[in-house]
Scaffold this motif. Structure first.
Motif: not given
Length: 466
Positions: A368-373, A391-395, A400-410, A433-438
């Motif tokens: 299960n590689y969903e973003l939410e997971t 950090i390892i988990t987010l990387l 799988f989700h290279p443009e996810s601002s949720e992962l990048e902000y964290r 860059r992906h989501n300024y408001e995030g």
């Protein structure tokens, strides 16, 4: 030819059965042996069919029809070399017999030589048009074997034009339409077909499914109604009609249809589950709970049943019971990714963070590689203070989700917490860059990081530059 209830047709079969029991040998016409053999083949009684062929060839050693039936059995048993030798013998006696080419096609098909099998079937077709319906269907199957759904579709249509009662071809044709996602074409064909065969419950049922695929729920409902009119014991039509009624929020009517299937045949876990879902929608929570329990009692391995019970308690904020049932489900099937995902969510609600960590890890291991997971797992690790693991988990999640601002902000926030400002700025820039408001993710999840002047200035300068 099948034996009917007519005594004249049944007489050779009864006589043959008597001969097998008494070991007496009676004489039969070669046509009788053909009918007896075909009867046993249709019944799946291959041993008796072989016995009939053996005795038949002893009495009629030159009968091509009996030899062809023998060849059919040999092909069924994968004795292809012997079957081919016998076919050569028959072809010398009857070179124009279309059945020779059909059996050669069967051999080629068994050898995965499907295009050659099609060529043989077309030769048979050229010899005898009377069998064209059956041959068209066989050609369609050969095209299915090589994933040529367009050609398969064309030949199943031809088959049905010759014999509109060939329901096997009808099912295969609908399968081709669905695979090609030609739902409108399938609807058009089925409506034309029903002009010829208006009481065909199979066609009405399939038409309903096509309307369902196109979200034409009222039309689907009408189709299932006609299927039931055509056959009032058609369980599949009641089940599908129930699904449509649910979609239309007519839950009481849906329950009636599901309950009717329980009267027609043995109860199914699917019907119990859907009845439970309908009762829950109606606010009949105790009835819903009872039907969910019936679901898992009927089929203990049905994951949707256990999830339904778990979610029932989860929605009612009874997380302890939800945990009990999801653990019970996991004990039945430890490889079910849905179970582990629910387990993680429930443990999180109960503040059992270490257990939630284990559950998320298992969820990812099972694919299960969903973003939410990834996000939820990283938040759990962060809460436990295991920043490096987070950090390892987010990387991993970014793969799988290279443009996810949720992962990048964290990631940015965690690197700042780990005093690695260079990587922090790198991931913060990606996130902006992906989501300024995030950037609100940081203000809510990592207020101490957000309040840093350097971070605020970085965000402000990015806005000005853009």
């Amino acid at each position: 030819m099948q034996f009917s209830s007519n005594e004249d047709y049944n007489l050779p079969l009864a006589k043959f059965e008597s001969m097998l029991k008494t070991n007496n040998v009676f004489f039969f016409d070669s046509t009788d042996f053909e009918q007896i053999t075909t009867h046993y083949l249709d019944e799946g009684k291959v041993t008796k069919a072989k016995k009939a062929i053996q005795l038949g060839l002893e009495q009629h050693p030159t009968s091509p029809e009996l030899k062809l039936l023998q060849i059919e059995i040999l092909i069924f048993e994968n004795k292809l070399d012997l079957a081919e030798r016998l076919l050569n013998e028959v072809q010398e006696l009857q070179p124009g017999n279309e059945e020779i080419y059909i059996q050669r096609a069967n051999i080629l098909s068994k050898q995965d030589k499907h295009l050659q099998a099609i060529a043989m079937l077309k030769k048979a077709l050229a010899i005898d048009n009377e069998m064209s319906g059956d041959i068209y269907s066989m050609i369609g199957m050969e095209y299915l074997f090589i994933d040529n759904y367009s050609e398969a579709k064309n030949f199943f249509i031809k088959s049905l034009k010759e014999d509109y009662l060939d329901y096997a071809s009808l099912y295969n044709l609908v399968y081709c339409f669905e695979y090609l996602e030609e739902y409108s074409g399938c609807i058009y064909f089925l409506n034309d077909y029903l002009e010829l065969n208006p009481y065909c419950e199979v066609a009405w049922h399939q038409l309903g499914k096509q309307y369902w695929n196109k979200k034409m729920f009222k039309e689907a409902l009408s189709a299932y109604d006609f299927a039931i009119i055509s056959d009032d014991s058609f369980i599949g039509a009641y089940l599908e009609k129930g699904k449509v009624l649910e979609k239309l929020k007519r839950y009481n009517e849906a329950i009636e249809n599901y309950e009717y299937t329980l009267e027609l045949d043995d109860p199914t876990s699917f019907a119990y589950l859907r009845i439970g879902k309908c009762h829950e929608k109606l606010g009949n929570y105790e009835l819903a709970r009872q039907f969910y329990y019936k679901t898992v009692h009927e089929d203990p391995l049905l994951d949707k049943g256990w999830i339904a019970i778990t979610d029932f308690y989860y929605r009612n904020n009874n997380f302890q019971k939800a945990l009990y049932y999801i653990n019970k489900a996991i004990s039945i099937d430890e490889e079910n990714v849905l179970y582990w995902k629910r387990s993680a969510e429930i443990n999180k609600q109960l503040s059992l963070y270490e257990e939630a960590d284990i559950a998320y890890q298992k969820t990812v291991e099972l694919g299960n590689y969903e973003l939410e997971t990834w996000v939820s797992w990283a938040d759990i690790l962060t809460h436990l203070g295991e920043y490096n693991s987070a950090i390892i988990t987010l990387l991993q999640g970014l793969e799988f989700h290279p443009e996810s601002s949720e992962l990048e902000y964290r990631l940015a926030s965690l690197y700042y917490l780990e005093h690695d400002d260079i990587k922090g700025q790198y991931h913060l820039l990606n996130a902006l860059r992906h989501n300024y408001e995030g950037y609100e993710y940081i203000s809510k999840l990592f207020p101490s990081i957000y309040c840093r002047p350097s971070v605020k200035n970085f965000i402000t300068n990015f806005k000005k530059a853009s």
